[in-house]
Design a protein around this motif. Structure first.
Motif, PDB file in Angstrom:
ATOM      1  N   THR A 202      -9.655 -22.411  16.181  1.00 52.86           N
ATOM      2  CA  THR A 202     -10.511 -23.170  17.642  1.00 52.86           C
ATOM      3  C   THR A 202     -11.787 -23.568  17.735  1.00 52.86           C
ATOM      4  N   ASP A 203     -12.361 -24.657  18.178  1.00 53.42           N
ATOM      5  CA  ASP A 203     -13.761 -25.070  17.810  1.00 53.42           C
ATOM      6  C   ASP A 203     -14.777 -23.888  17.432  1.00 53.42           C
ATOM      7  N   PHE A 266     -10.282 -29.315  22.769  1.00 57.60           N
ATOM      8  CA  PHE A 266     -11.439 -28.626  23.007  1.00 57.60           C
ATOM      9  C   PHE A 266     -12.323 -29.417  23.319  1.00 57.60           C
ATOM     10  N   ARG A 405      -4.893 -23.023  22.817  1.00 57.36           N
ATOM     11  CA  ARG A 405      -4.924 -23.258  23.801  1.00 57.36           C
ATOM     12  C   ARG A 405      -5.520 -22.925  24.604  1.00 57.36           C
TER      13      ARG A 405
END
Length: 528
Positions: A202-203, A266, A405
């Motif tokens: 993920t971010d 994101f 996501r």
């Protein structure tokens, strides 16, 4: 008076959103498979606006049919193409390898083992482009047609070369380039918080995850260099001249119509010529065919589960199919399953197998409770649009990252090919998403965010396509950064210059100090 005032204001506002358009000629260099499905929707909308659409297709085209009411086709004879057999064989081999390998071997296979297959696919695209450019009569007709614009999906590079050869403004219907996601090539993309597709991150990354992210980015750049130099750059040298670098041409598009939005993606930096049209293919549900409506209504208060693994997947291994069918048979819900191949031995009476289904219309039905999906961009966007939570079963390409996501936002539960048929994992995942309200609540929140826009995504895309045609391009929106070498882009040369200058100043200062000390020392000796 009030009526005419309201009417004039309404018309004026409508004209601001959609200026009166003239008929333009649009040339399209499309991509097969699910990419064609969303391109087709865009072309229908352009035709409804009065534009003439012409599509270049190969004689072995799989998805793109001959002339329809809303477009004309030019069919180019080729010996090979990205046909159904090629794609289904690739998918089948990928599934078998993932089920039998360890995580590290799966990663190495997807990263390095499939490079030869991708190279073969791009070589087939280059043969198609060569057949177009070598056909003098066809090229004369294309030039005489006076096209105003070329639209392409840049995951294959043929449209980039053709647009340059014909000197046409270029618009991308894009998410992927040859290797990697489109943002990475055009916008500032710090690898500290922007995950590379395939990383599974993920971010929010730890140190080791950032190390993996950087390594994967370098690997993708190497792959891109190898594929481009072996295929598209050779075409550029032959037909456009040796001064044309394919990678620069690919970044020179006027508008990038990006098939995501920031409800799904994101947050990240972007550029002025990137336009977000995520979910542009989504629309309100239409009434179902009678046999499907009756089946859905028969579900009562329990509702319906949909399952589809997309346009590319004909069938999955029999043991996996039987495990999924047995899990469905234990549920009180009715199930509509898009399935090809042999009928599962464990199929329950509550499950309806279909070769095709109106996915968007079913997802919009109030009785649909869950979507079991492979994680393709189109299906994920439709699930978001209609607010239906997802159990994800990613198979290849970007599907894991798409589902990640949704999982990160609490709207999906994800399984893997290796674990789906073990320890009742599939049944547990389905029951969890059905019984835990947070999944539906989170997905409906995403749906509200996605729909709350000043213009519909498709209308936004149409505006910017027509904008490029009205102004013969959109050069004022393109950053010049893509023309810079990497060391200039990251100011490495400036940093080295400043460090060198600082070092020289320091050396001069040290030299002066030493000279002063020597001079003072000599004077002291003389005075003594």
């Amino acid at each position: 008076c009030l009526f005419f005032t309201f009417f004039n204001c309404t018309v004026s506002q409508w004209l601001i959103v959609f200026p009166i358009c003239h008929t333009d000629n649009i040339l399209v260099f499309p991509t097969e498979g699910s990419h064609w499905i969303n391109m087709d929707i865009l072309l229908q909308a352009l035709h409804s606006r009065g534009h003439n659409v012409t599509i270049l297709r190969s004689s072995k085209s799989w998805y793109i049919k001959d002339d329809k009411s809303y477009y004309n086709t030019i069919t180019v004879p080729v010996e090979r193409s990205l046909d159904q057999n090629f794609i289904t064989k690739l998918i089948s081999e990928t599934i078998q390898f993932q089920r039998g390998g360890l995580p590290i071997t799966n990663f190495l296979h997807l990263t390095f083992g499939m490079l030869g297959i991708f190279l073969e696919a791009h070589e087939a695209v280059c043969e198609f482009v060569t057949a177009i450019l070598d056909d003098k009569s066809l090229m004369r007709n294309l030039k005489d047609s006076k096209f105003d614009l070329l639209i392409t999906d840049p995951c294959w590079g043929g449209g980039v070369i053709l647009a340059k050869y014909l000197n046409l403004p270029l618009v991308y219907n894009v998410r992927w380039l040859i290797f990697g996601e489109g943002h990475l090539a055009i916008a500032p993309s710090p690898l500290s918080y922007i995950p590379i597709t395939g990383s599974g991150h993920t971010d929010k990354m730890s140190f080791l995850e950032r190390v993996k992210n950087v390594m994967l980015h370098v690997t993708n750049q190497m792959h891109n260099y190898l594929v481009v130099t072996q295929t598209y750059q050779k075409l550029c040298d032959k037909y456009l001249g040796p001064d044309n670098d394919f990678n620069l041409l690919a970044l020179n598009a006027d508008i990038w119509l990006m098939r995501v939005d920031f409800v799904f993606e994101f947050p990240r930096p972007t550029m002025p010529n990137v336009v977000y049209m995520g979910g542009f293919q989504c629309k309100p549900a239409k009434p179902l065919p009678q046999h499907l409506e009756e089946f859905v209504q028969s579900s009562g208060e329990h509702g319906v589960i949909l399952m589809s693994l997309g346009t590319f997947v004909g069938e999955i291994p029999a043991d996996m199919t039987n495990e999924i069918a047995a899990a469905f048979a234990k549920l009180p819900q009715k199930v509509i399953w898009r399935h090809k191949g042999d009928r599962p031995a464990t199929l329950g009476n509550n499950t309806l197998l279909v070769d095709w289904m109106p996915q968007n219309d079913l997802l919009g039905h109030p009785k649909v409770k869950l979507f079991v999906a492979h994680g393709g961009t189109n299906g994920v966007q439709e699930a978001i649009y209609h607010g239906v939570p997802v159990v994800g079963l990613p198979l290849f390409f970007d599907q894991y990252d798409n589902l990640l996501r949704l999982t990160e936002r609490g709207a999906a539960k994800m399984l893997t090919i290796e674990t789906v048929d073990k320890d009742n994992n599939f049944l547990k995942a389905v029951e969890e998403v059905l019984t835990e309200p947070s999944y539906r609540i989170n997905m409906q929140r995403l749906s509200r965010l996605h729909r709350d826009q000043p213009m519909k995504p498709l209308d936004t895309a149409l505006f910017w396509i027509e904008f490029v045609m009205r102004h013969k391009g959109a050069a004022h929106l393109r950053s010049e950064s893509y023309k810079l070498p990497w060391y200039s882009y990251h100011s490495v040369d400036v940093v080295l210059f400043l460090l060198t200058a600082a070092l020289l100043i320091l050396l001069i200062f040290v030299g002066l100090v030493r000279s002063c000390f020597r001079l003072c020392f000599k004077r002291k000796i003389k005075s003594d």
